[in-house]
Write an enzyme that holds these catalytic residues in place. Structure first.
Site, PDB file in Angstrom:
ATOM      1  N   ARG A  38       0.715  -1.258  -0.011  1.00 52.18           N
ATOM      2  CA  ARG A  38      -0.025  -0.042  -0.054  1.00 52.18           C
ATOM      3  C   ARG A  38       0.962   1.103   0.091  1.00 52.18           C
ATOM      4  NH1 ARG A  38      -3.459  -1.573   5.252  1.00 52.18           N
ATOM      5  NH2 ARG A  38      -1.620  -2.443   5.831  1.00 52.18           N
ATOM      6  N   HIS A  83      -7.177 -12.725   3.303  1.00 50.41           N
ATOM      7  CA  HIS A  83      -7.118 -13.732   2.433  1.00 50.41           C
ATOM      8  C   HIS A  83      -8.071 -13.978   1.313  1.00 50.41           C
ATOM      9  CE1 HIS A  83      -3.734 -16.111   4.805  1.00 50.41           C
ATOM     10  NE2 HIS A  83      -3.265 -14.884   4.625  1.00 50.41           N
ATOM     11  N   LYS A 101      -0.293 -19.584   5.359  1.00 57.55           N
ATOM     12  CA  LYS A 101      -1.263 -20.191   6.252  1.00 57.55           C
ATOM     13  C   LYS A 101      -1.338 -19.418   7.854  1.00 57.55           C
ATOM     14  CE  LYS A 101       0.982 -20.942   9.687  1.00 57.55           C
ATOM     15  NZ  LYS A 101       1.628 -19.791  10.339  1.00 57.55           N
TER      16      LYS A 101
END
Length: 360
Positions: A38, A83, A101
């Site tokens: 960003r 995600h 994960k």
């Protein structure tokens, strides 16, 4: 280096992305191609500090990475709550997906990610690095040997580390809006994966959370565990924590043998890793020792396990791009089963530690 290495873009500048950037550099069939943040300044600093070539693209947004037609695959190390948005977006842009994960906050979210991957014909893999170490295959050979190991009866797994005060206050893994699963989604993911790995990814019938989980002041798990049962009588247990000394153990017990490993997530050394195997163990005549003693097995690797992961992922991507192959389905299947068990542990905690049936 392969003639046409798989070109990776990275979404975000998370700390774990430094390790995976190095892995992409080390893998013979992969290349660092782009990074997006960003903040373009942050992305530029990340690229300069982590071995990106001068020709690499540096973007001030995640969308810009996904819009780059030369990016073959993306690694997504963003907080778990992000995600579903960015993994789905990547798949819809036909980018093959290496996802950190835990893969999602729950299996419902993950199924949306998988649906996008399947609809767009892209390879999915989660970033569980130890699965790709050559030691893991050797250990699997042992516990699959009916003469040496027999029938699997029990698995115990533990992954803990003592987090410092700054981690416990500021890390994304203790923030309910970023990684609401806390330790269960972090070190617990590895424990659950190790149990399923030993059980040939047969889902348990029931999962029961251990009493006494520890939460922080905003309700995020810092320490927990669970027991698992199968219809054939197998049992398993795990403990995960941010509050105990660094420990990474698996013990798998068979009718004839036992497997022990003390560093399953990150080996003690990068280029070699060991495990202990015992078969038909017994005592000396006066019960003053063991006969036979467990044997130590050391496996050497030319690449660290994270680079082995990138190499395998890139091989699969090249098969799809260059040879028209279909995506390999075992990796998303492993991820989904791991997420299902995490969901069951969380549900058991929420229901006052009642057993929860796992429905695949």
């Amino acid at each position: 280096m392969a003639d046409k290495p798989i070109r990776f873009g990275i979404l975000g500048c998370a700390e774990i992305a430094r390790k995976v950037s190095r892995a992409i550099t080390l893998a013979p069939n992969a290349a660092l191609y782009a990074v997006g943040s960003r903040s373009i300044d942050k992305a530029s600093l990340f690229a300069a500090a982590n071995g990106f070539p001068i020709s690499a693209k540096v973007y001030g947004s995640y969308d810009a990475v996904l819009d780059d037609p030369d990016v073959d695959a993306v690694y997504v190390p963003l907080p778990t709550s992000l995600h579903i948005r960015w993994a789905v977006a990547a798949a819809n842009k036909k980018k093959h997906l290496l996802l950190e994960k835990p893969v999602a906050l729950n299996v419902s979210e993950f199924d949306q990610i998988l649906a996008a991957c399947e609809a767009n014909g892209v390879q999915f893999m989660d970033s569980t690095m130890w699965m790709h170490h050559p030691r893991t295959a050797k250990m699997k050979d042992f516990i699959s040997d009916s003469r040496q190991f027999g029938q699997l009866k029990a698995i115990h797994s533990c992954f803990t580390f003592t987090a410092d005060p700054d981690f416990l206050k500021n890390d994304i893994r203790v923030k309910p809006d970023l990684d609401a699963l806390g330790v269960l989604g972090d070190t617990g993911w590895y424990c659950v994966r190790s149990i399923l790995w030993a059980a040939d990814f047969e889902l348990p019938k029931t999962v029961t959370a251990s009493r006494g989980p520890i939460f922080n002041e905003v309700g995020v798990l810092l320490s927990c565990g669970a027991s698992l049962t199968w219809e054939d009588g197998k049992v398993a247990s795990f403990h995960c924590s941010f509050l105990s000394n660094l420990t990474m153990n698996i013990t798998a017990l068979g009718t004839k043998g036992t497997l022990h490993i003390r560093d399953f997530v990150v080996p003690f050394e990068e280029k070699e890793a060991s495990f202990s195997a015992a078969t038909e163990s017994g005592f000396t005549e006066l019960v003053t020792g063991w006969v036979p003693k467990p044997s130590e097995h050391t496996v050497v690797t030319d690449l660290p396990q994270e680079a082995c992961m990138v190499r395998e992922f890139s091989r699969l991507v090249e098969g799809i791009k260059g040879n028209g192959l279909r995506p390999e389905k075992k990796w998303p299947t492993f991820s989904r089963k791991t997420q299902l068990v995490l969901d069951a542990v969380k549900a058991s905690i929420d229901k006052g530690f009642e057993p929860v049936e796992v429905v695949g």
